[in-house]
Scaffold this motif. Sequence first.
Motif: not given
Length: 169
Positions: A5-11, A33-38
Amino acid sequence: MSRVYIGNLDPHVGQDELMHACSKFAMPASVWIARNPGGFAFVEFSDTRAAEVVVAGMQDALLGQQRVKAELAKNKGKNAAPAGNSAALSLAAPVDAPRSQRHRAVLRNLPPAYEWRTLRDEMRKIGDIIYSDIDVNGHGIVEFASREDLDFAVPRLNGSTLDGHIIEV
């Protein structure tokens, strides 16, 4: 497969940038990569050891304009292999080996329908492999366990035919 899991990822960080950052520590099998929510992503690796090395290396790393949080994912995701199938998951790259000691071949002119799993299965017929992938250009990347396996494979692959396509190594 193990996921990180990679959190606090710059959008503004894209899949290629995240894959490149992780590949400094171990070669990812896939990136989502999650985009909505990112703001987060999951990166999948062939084995737990590779994932642990990436967690240690990526924790608090600056990616884009933000420092990311990295940890082993708590679940294996909806597409994870069933438990107990460890034989099929033994394709991890030797993450402790320097890049200069890795034994890779790049295969060009693969059939368009080839996926990394098909490539892996074909290459296992030739030698002991620890990693296979198909890049965005359709080139196959195969990492062999030893220099001997690579030296054995290259002359057999170069000019050979896979599903009607002449392979270039």
